[in-house]
Motif scaffolding. Structure first.
Motif, PDB file in Angstrom:
ATOM      1  N   LEU A   1      11.906  37.787 -25.734  1.00  0.00           N
ATOM      2  CA  LEU A   1      11.429  37.045 -26.909  1.00  0.00           C
ATOM      3  C   LEU A   1       9.956  37.369 -27.161  1.00  0.00           C
ATOM      4  O   LEU A   1       9.550  37.654 -28.282  1.00  0.00           O
ATOM      5  N   LYS A   2       9.169  37.342 -26.107  1.00  0.00           N
ATOM      6  CA  LYS A   2       7.743  37.651 -26.201  1.00  0.00           C
ATOM      7  C   LYS A   2       7.530  39.060 -26.754  1.00  0.00           C
ATOM      8  O   LYS A   2       6.716  39.277 -27.653  1.00  0.00           O
ATOM      9  N   GLN A   3       8.255  40.015 -26.235  1.00  0.00           N
ATOM     10  CA  GLN A   3       8.078  41.405 -26.636  1.00  0.00           C
ATOM     11  C   GLN A   3       8.493  41.629 -28.090  1.00  0.00           C
ATOM     12  O   GLN A   3       7.825  42.335 -28.827  1.00  0.00           O
ATOM     13  N   ARG A   4       9.589  41.018 -28.499  1.00  0.00           N
ATOM     14  CA  ARG A   4      10.121  41.293 -29.828  1.00  0.00           C
ATOM     15  C   ARG A   4       9.452  40.512 -30.945  1.00  0.00           C
ATOM     16  O   ARG A   4       9.330  41.009 -32.055  1.00  0.00           O
ATOM     17  N   TRP A   5       9.073  39.254 -30.677  1.00  0.00           N
ATOM     18  CA  TRP A   5       8.699  38.405 -31.802  1.00  0.00           C
ATOM     19  C   TRP A   5       7.362  37.718 -31.741  1.00  0.00           C
ATOM     20  O   TRP A   5       7.025  36.995 -32.653  1.00  0.00           O
ATOM     21  N   GLY A   6       6.568  37.886 -30.723  1.00  0.00           N
ATOM     22  CA  GLY A   6       5.347  37.124 -30.830  1.00  0.00           C
ATOM     23  C   GLY A   6       4.286  37.392 -29.806  1.00  0.00           C
ATOM     24  O   GLY A   6       3.262  36.735 -29.826  1.00  0.00           O
TER      25      GLY A   6
ATOM     26  N   ILE B   1       3.356  33.381 -28.924  1.00  0.00           N
ATOM     27  CA  ILE B   1       4.572  32.566 -28.931  1.00  0.00           C
ATOM     28  C   ILE B   1       4.850  31.992 -27.548  1.00  0.00           C
ATOM     29  O   ILE B   1       5.236  30.841 -27.410  1.00  0.00           O
TER      30      ILE B   1
END
Length: 78
Positions: A41-46, A50
């Motif tokens: 999630l961190k790598q892809r979106w924020g 995030i």
């Protein structure tokens, strides 16, 4: 996988608790799977923003400064 993330959720996708994780190996597998998902999630979106926001929200709920989201409210069986 015996100790998967899904064992911590109800059929509706809310937090269930840790009752289905029977031993440390199951717990380690569940934590590893959750860490992988969070890092993805961190790598892809924020990036860091995030993740820091999610961590801050968790501690605010833990301290009672904001209500827990509905998906974290009991029905928890530990």
């Amino acid at each position: 996988m015996a100790g998967s993330f899904k064992h911590c959720l109800t059929d509706e996708g809310n937090y269930h608790g840790l009752g289905l994780l029977e031993n440390m190996k199951d717990m380690a597998e569940a934590v590893e799977q959750m860490a992988f998902m969070l890092l993805q999630l961190k790598q892809r979106w924020g990036g860091e923003m995030i993740v820091q926001g999610l961590e801050d929200n968790y501690y605010e709920c833990l301290r009672g400064e904001r209500p827990w989201p509905d998906f974290m409210k009991p029905g928890i069986e530990d």
